[in-house]
Design a protein around this motif. Structure first.
Motif, PDB file in Angstrom:
ATOM      1  N   GLN A  95      17.369  -5.518 -23.867  1.00 57.91           N
ATOM      2  CA  GLN A  95      16.975  -5.671 -25.268  1.00 57.91           C
ATOM      3  C   GLN A  95      17.030  -7.128 -25.707  1.00 57.91           C
ATOM      4  OE1 GLN A  95      19.088  -3.015 -27.814  1.00 57.91           O
ATOM      5  NE2 GLN A  95      18.334  -1.186 -26.804  1.00 57.91           N
ATOM      6  N   ASP A  96      17.968  -7.878 -25.131  1.00 53.67           N
ATOM      7  CA  ASP A  96      17.983  -9.321 -25.363  1.00 53.67           C
ATOM      8  C   ASP A  96      17.015  -9.934 -24.363  1.00 53.67           C
ATOM      9  OD1 ASP A  96      18.434 -11.956 -25.681  1.00 53.67           O
ATOM     10  OD2 ASP A  96      20.584 -11.924 -25.195  1.00 53.67           O
ATOM     11  N   ILE A  97      15.740 -10.161 -24.791  1.00 49.40           N
ATOM     12  CA  ILE A  97      14.698 -10.555 -23.843  1.00 49.40           C
ATOM     13  C   ILE A  97      14.902 -11.961 -23.289  1.00 49.40           C
ATOM     14  CG2 ILE A  97      12.976  -8.986 -24.822  1.00 49.40           C
ATOM     15  CD1 ILE A  97      11.793 -11.368 -26.300  1.00 49.40           C
ATOM     16  N   GLY A  98      15.894 -12.694 -23.767  1.00 47.45           N
ATOM     17  CA  GLY A  98      16.210 -14.004 -23.192  1.00 47.45           C
ATOM     18  C   GLY A  98      17.098 -13.884 -21.971  1.00 47.45           C
ATOM     19  N   TRP A  99      17.574 -12.666 -21.675  1.00 46.15           N
ATOM     20  CA  TRP A  99      18.493 -12.442 -20.544  1.00 46.15           C
ATOM     21  C   TRP A  99      17.784 -11.578 -19.509  1.00 46.15           C
ATOM     22  CZ3 TRP A  99      23.560 -14.076 -19.621  1.00 46.15           C
ATOM     23  CH2 TRP A  99      24.196 -13.489 -18.519  1.00 46.15           C
ATOM     24  N   CYS A 100      17.602 -12.125 -18.299  1.00 49.37           N
ATOM     25  CA  CYS A 100      16.890 -11.394 -17.243  1.00 49.37           C
ATOM     26  C   CYS A 100      17.861 -10.546 -16.433  1.00 49.37           C
ATOM     27  CB  CYS A 100      16.169 -12.384 -16.321  1.00 49.37           C
ATOM     28  SG  CYS A 100      15.073 -11.542 -15.146  1.00 49.37           S
ATOM     29  N   GLN A 101      17.459  -9.328 -16.141  1.00 46.82           N
ATOM     30  CA  GLN A 101      18.275  -8.429 -15.310  1.00 46.82           C
ATOM     31  C   GLN A 101      17.847  -8.482 -13.847  1.00 46.82           C
ATOM     32  OE1 GLN A 101      17.595  -4.674 -17.259  1.00 46.82           O
ATOM     33  NE2 GLN A 101      19.231  -4.984 -18.764  1.00 46.82           N
ATOM     34  N   THR A 102      16.522  -8.511 -13.607  1.00 45.68           N
ATOM     35  CA  THR A 102      15.995  -8.548 -12.241  1.00 45.68           C
ATOM     36  C   THR A 102      14.886  -9.594 -12.166  1.00 45.68           C
ATOM     37  OG1 THR A 102      16.414  -6.181 -12.009  1.00 45.68           O
ATOM     38  CG2 THR A 102      14.981  -7.187 -10.378  1.00 45.68           C
ATOM     39  N   CYS A 103      14.959 -10.470 -11.151  1.00 47.07           N
ATOM     40  CA  CYS A 103      13.960 -11.539 -11.005  1.00 47.07           C
ATOM     41  C   CYS A 103      12.823 -11.113 -10.083  1.00 47.07           C
ATOM     42  CB  CYS A 103      14.627 -12.801 -10.429  1.00 47.07           C
ATOM     43  SG  CYS A 103      15.880 -13.531 -11.534  1.00 47.07           S
TER      44      CYS A 103
ATOM     45  N   LYS B 181       0.848  -1.201   0.000  1.00 42.71           N
ATOM     46  CA  LYS B 181       0.000   0.000   0.000  1.00 42.71           C
ATOM     47  C   LYS B 181       0.877   1.242   0.000  1.00 42.71           C
ATOM     48  CE  LYS B 181      -3.583   2.576   0.616  1.00 42.71           C
ATOM     49  NZ  LYS B 181      -4.248   3.014  -0.574  1.00 42.71           N
ATOM     50  N   ILE B 182       0.714   2.143  -1.042  1.00 43.44           N
ATOM     51  CA  ILE B 182       1.499   3.376  -1.167  1.00 43.44           C
ATOM     52  C   ILE B 182       0.551   4.524  -1.325  1.00 43.44           C
ATOM     53  CG2 ILE B 182       3.210   4.608  -2.567  1.00 43.44           C
ATOM     54  CD1 ILE B 182       4.292   1.902  -3.457  1.00 43.44           C
ATOM     55  N   PHE B 183       0.705   5.577  -0.517  1.00 45.62           N
ATOM     56  CA  PHE B 183      -0.158   6.746  -0.605  1.00 45.62           C
ATOM     57  C   PHE B 183       0.452   7.751  -1.549  1.00 45.62           C
ATOM     58  CE2 PHE B 183      -0.957   4.796   3.488  1.00 45.62           C
ATOM     59  CZ  PHE B 183      -2.346   4.670   3.470  1.00 45.62           C
ATOM     60  N   GLY B 184      -0.393   8.398  -2.448  1.00 43.06           N
ATOM     61  CA  GLY B 184       0.087   9.405  -3.405  1.00 43.06           C
ATOM     62  C   GLY B 184       0.368   8.758  -4.738  1.00 43.06           C
ATOM     63  N   TRP B 185       0.733   9.620  -5.722  1.00 38.81           N
ATOM     64  CA  TRP B 185       0.966   9.180  -7.102  1.00 38.81           C
ATOM     65  C   TRP B 185       2.341   9.626  -7.548  1.00 38.81           C
ATOM     66  CZ3 TRP B 185      -2.193   6.163 -10.058  1.00 38.81           C
ATOM     67  CH2 TRP B 185      -3.495   5.972  -9.581  1.00 38.81           C
ATOM     68  N   VAL B 186       3.090   8.753  -8.159  1.00 38.11           N
ATOM     69  CA  VAL B 186       4.348   9.102  -8.806  1.00 38.11           C
ATOM     70  C   VAL B 186       4.416   8.312 -10.101  1.00 38.11           C
ATOM     71  CG1 VAL B 186       6.855   9.070  -8.683  1.00 38.11           C
ATOM     72  CG2 VAL B 186       5.535   9.533  -6.619  1.00 38.11           C
ATOM     73  N   TYR B 187       4.627   9.018 -11.235  1.00 36.20           N
ATOM     74  CA  TYR B 187       4.747   8.333 -12.523  1.00 36.20           C
ATOM     75  C   TYR B 187       6.176   8.469 -13.010  1.00 36.20           C
ATOM     76  CZ  TYR B 187      -0.315   8.477 -12.497  1.00 36.20           C
ATOM     77  OH  TYR B 187      -1.627   8.347 -12.162  1.00 36.20           O
ATOM     78  N   LEU B 188       6.844   7.354 -13.255  1.00 41.22           N
ATOM     79  CA  LEU B 188       8.204   7.364 -13.758  1.00 41.22           C
ATOM     80  C   LEU B 188       8.244   6.561 -15.045  1.00 41.22           C
ATOM     81  CD1 LEU B 188      10.175   6.628 -10.457  1.00 41.22           C
ATOM     82  CD2 LEU B 188       9.902   8.827 -11.589  1.00 41.22           C
ATOM     83  N   TRP B 189       8.866   7.131 -16.084  1.00 43.90           N
ATOM     84  CA  TRP B 189       9.053   6.383 -17.327  1.00 43.90           C
ATOM     85  C   TRP B 189      10.417   5.685 -17.245  1.00 43.90           C
ATOM     86  CZ3 TRP B 189       4.643   5.772 -19.094  1.00 43.90           C
ATOM     87  CH2 TRP B 189       3.730   6.796 -19.233  1.00 43.90           C
ATOM     88  N   ILE B 190      10.424   4.386 -17.172  1.00 42.42           N
ATOM     89  CA  ILE B 190      11.658   3.616 -17.029  1.00 42.42           C
ATOM     90  C   ILE B 190      11.844   2.794 -18.292  1.00 42.42           C
ATOM     91  CG2 ILE B 190      12.863   1.888 -15.638  1.00 42.42           C
ATOM     92  CD1 ILE B 190      10.984   2.659 -13.321  1.00 42.42           C
ATOM     93  N   PRO B 191      13.019   2.868 -18.928  1.00 49.11           N
ATOM     94  CA  PRO B 191      13.232   2.144 -20.192  1.00 49.11           C
ATOM     95  C   PRO B 191      13.385   0.647 -19.966  1.00 49.11           C
ATOM     96  CG  PRO B 191      15.249   3.229 -19.515  1.00 49.11           C
ATOM     97  CD  PRO B 191      14.192   3.648 -18.543  1.00 49.11           C
ATOM     98  N   ILE B 192      12.293  -0.071 -19.792  1.00 45.36           N
ATOM     99  CA  ILE B 192      12.309  -1.519 -19.621  1.00 45.36           C
ATOM    100  C   ILE B 192      11.382  -2.135 -20.664  1.00 45.36           C
ATOM    101  CG2 ILE B 192      12.779  -1.347 -17.149  1.00 45.36           C
ATOM    102  CD1 ILE B 192       9.821  -1.985 -16.668  1.00 45.36           C
ATOM    103  N   TYR B 193      11.383  -3.440 -20.742  1.00 46.64           N
ATOM    104  CA  TYR B 193      10.476  -4.148 -21.639  1.00 46.64           C
ATOM    105  C   TYR B 193       9.378  -4.804 -20.815  1.00 46.64           C
ATOM    106  CZ  TYR B 193      13.244  -3.421 -25.765  1.00 46.64           C
ATOM    107  OH  TYR B 193      13.892  -2.832 -26.815  1.00 46.64           O
ATOM    108  N   ILE B 194       8.162  -4.825 -21.335  1.00 45.39           N
ATOM    109  CA  ILE B 194       7.020  -5.358 -20.603  1.00 45.39           C
ATOM    110  C   ILE B 194       7.281  -6.821 -20.225  1.00 45.39           C
ATOM    111  CG2 ILE B 194       4.570  -5.944 -20.811  1.00 45.39           C
ATOM    112  CD1 ILE B 194       4.282  -3.471 -22.540  1.00 45.39           C
ATOM    113  N   THR B 195       6.884  -7.168 -18.985  1.00 43.88           N
ATOM    114  CA  THR B 195       7.183  -8.482 -18.433  1.00 43.88           C
ATOM    115  C   THR B 195       6.754  -9.620 -19.344  1.00 43.88           C
ATOM    116  OG1 THR B 195       6.944  -7.548 -16.226  1.00 43.88           O
ATOM    117  CG2 THR B 195       6.869  -9.934 -16.401  1.00 43.88           C
ATOM    118  N   ALA B 196       5.628  -9.411 -20.065  1.00 44.58           N
ATOM    119  CA  ALA B 196       5.132 -10.484 -20.928  1.00 44.58           C
ATOM    120  C   ALA B 196       6.157 -10.909 -21.962  1.00 44.58           C
ATOM    121  CB  ALA B 196       3.849 -10.040 -21.618  1.00 44.58           C
ATOM    122  N   SER B 197       7.131 -10.036 -22.286  1.00 43.12           N
ATOM    123  CA  SER B 197       8.145 -10.363 -23.285  1.00 43.12           C
ATOM    124  C   SER B 197       9.385 -10.993 -22.651  1.00 43.12           C
ATOM    125  CB  SER B 197       8.554  -9.102 -24.046  1.00 43.12           C
ATOM    126  OG  SER B 197       7.433  -8.506 -24.648  1.00 43.12           O
ATOM    127  N   CYS B 198       9.474 -10.960 -21.307  1.00 45.77           N
ATOM    128  CA  CYS B 198      10.659 -11.449 -20.606  1.00 45.77           C
ATOM    129  C   CYS B 198      10.489 -12.930 -20.257  1.00 45.77           C
ATOM    130  CB  CYS B 198      10.886 -10.646 -19.331  1.00 45.77           C
ATOM    131  SG  CYS B 198      11.270  -8.906 -19.644  1.00 45.77           S
TER     132      CYS B 198
END
Length: 435
Positions: A28-36, A2-19
């Motif tokens: 960019q190499d979607i076969g290689w995971c950076q964060t699990c 639970k987080i109160f307030g709004w913060v929008y950040l544009w982060i250059p990542i690829y949507i999880t469905a492609s990972c």
């Protein structure tokens, strides 16, 4: 969580469905995971499950913390008793996990109720404060556009993939169409829905597939009707459906209506009519007909400018009285000369303005800048003038031979009978006469 307030950040990542599976972020190499995902660790780009359920780890047998909904005890993670709760021991509930919101029972005890299925987090059971990946809307009911490069915010906004545009990335950029906006439109289409249906043409073309050049090269901005090729408007100076005729040169700015040829900005001096096709009477600048002149040339008056003003009169009325004199004259019919150097003066011959090369109306325009020998003006080339500010003014006639160094100081002697004092001196004050 639970987080109160709004913060929008544009982060250059690829949507999880492609990972890969259990991967939160990949490059960019979607076969290689950076964060699990929590409960998994990364090794050589692949995500492996931690050894203990509920643990956060960097290798299989580590447990440096617990996932949400678990608490650590004796090096292992145990599940909180109450669904959706955050706890530090089994029976505690100090906050809610993502997907749940805070409520209180009859006795004031905090518990966690489940959000709607599409919410990542919420404040109640009627709306979402954040959506699960790939959705947006007040209840996260809408899928993000396929044109989004990253996750969209709760309003559907996102950075766009190549060839997509719009705040929701749901449109193709000009020149492309298709589900992935990867298909090019036909050569002269600026936008299209498919290969054979242009919705707008590039400048200079028309037709269903924008294959036909406009009827004229004189269409303003190269734009013409999509259906028939008629110019939307003409470049300055041209008229007609095909913009192949010229406007009358008697029109101000040579501009006229495309279809009626009427002058857009009235007529040039000396002409009248919708197309400025008629000539005004002689000596008339502006008229409505041959019998009604609104403005005469300087030096003429009358309904058709048939009468001449007095010779030195620039403007006069029907009574032959001057309202403006030519330069250097004054009087009711401009019959008197102003002092030399004056371009205009009042009835007492007092200068109001000076002619070119003359200056200082307060001194009857007898001063000039033309004989200054330096800048700033400290000396004059004519010795009968003295420097005064940025101009040279004539010496007083009380000075002998009209020689002086200032308005009130003669150089040498005074004219006979004009000496002030009894001694003769190299520089002497002379009684001034009016010039």
């Amino acid at each position: 969580m639970k987080i109160f307030g709004w913060v929008y950040l544009w982060i250059p990542i690829y949507i999880t469905a492609s990972c890969p599976n259990n991967c939160r972020r990949c490059g960019q190499d979607i076969g290689w995971c950076q964060t699990c995902e929590d409960g998994y660790y990364q090794s050589d780009g692949t995500c492996y499950k931690c050894g203990n359920t509920g643990c956060l780890c960097r290798h299989q047998n580590e447990c440096y913390g617990c996932k949400e909904g678990f608490y650590i005890s004796d090096g292992t993670c145990n599940k909180c008793r109450y669904a959706g709760c955050l706890c530090t021991y089994r029976r505690e509930c100090y906050g809610c996990m993502d997907g749940f919101y805070v409520k209180y029972d009859y006795w004031g005890n905090l518990y966690c109720a489940k959000c709607m299925a599409s919410c990542k987090s919420c404040n109640n059971d009627k709306s979402c404060s954040a959506c699960k990946l790939g959705f947006y809307g007040s209840i996260c009911q809408k899928p993000c556009s396929s044109g989004c490069a990253d996750q969209c915010d709760i309003y559907g906004r996102c950075p766009c993939k190549p060839n997509f545009t719009g705040s929701l990335c749901d449109k193709c950029i000009d020149g492309f169409y298709g589900e992935n906006c990867s298909q090019p439109c036909s050569p002269n289409c600026s936008a299209c829905s498919d290969a054979n249906s242009c919705t707008s043409c590039r400048r200079g073309y028309y037709g269903p597939t924008c294959q036909i050049p406009c009827l004229s090269s004189m269409c303003a901005n190269g734009e013409c009707n999509r259906q028939n090729g008629v110019c939307s408007s003409c470049v300055t100076g041209y008229t007609g459906y095909s913009c192949n005729e010229t406007c009358s040169t008697r029109c101000v700015n040579d501009t006229c209506d495309q279809f009626t040829e009427k002058c857009t900005h009235k007529c040039k001096h000396g002409f009248h009519g919708d197309k400025c096709e008629y000539t005004c009477p002689p000596n008339c600048q502006l008229c409505t007909s041959m019998n009604n002149c609104l403005k005469c040339e300087d030096g003429f008056h009358g309904n058709t400018c048939e009468y001449s003003c007095p010779s030195n009169c620039q403007l006069c009325n029907f009574e032959n009285k001057c309202s403006k004199c030519k330069e250097g004259f004054y009087g009711s019919i401009c019959q008197h000369n102003c002092p030399e150097g004056c371009s205009s003066c009042d009835d007492e011959r007092k200068c109001l303005s000076c002619k070119a090369s003359y200056s200082n109306p307060n001194k009857q325009c007898q001063c000039t800048i033309d004989i200054c020998s330096s800048s700033p003006c400290t000396t004059c080339t004519n010795t009968t003038f003295y420097p005064d500010g940025n101009e040279c003014c004539p010496c007083s006639r009380n000075c002998k031979h009209a020689l002086c160094s200032s308005e009130s100081t003669c150089t040498g002697e005074c004219e006979d009978g004009r000496l002030l004092g009894w001694e003769v001196r190299p520089e002497m004050q002379c009684q001034l006469l009016l010039l």
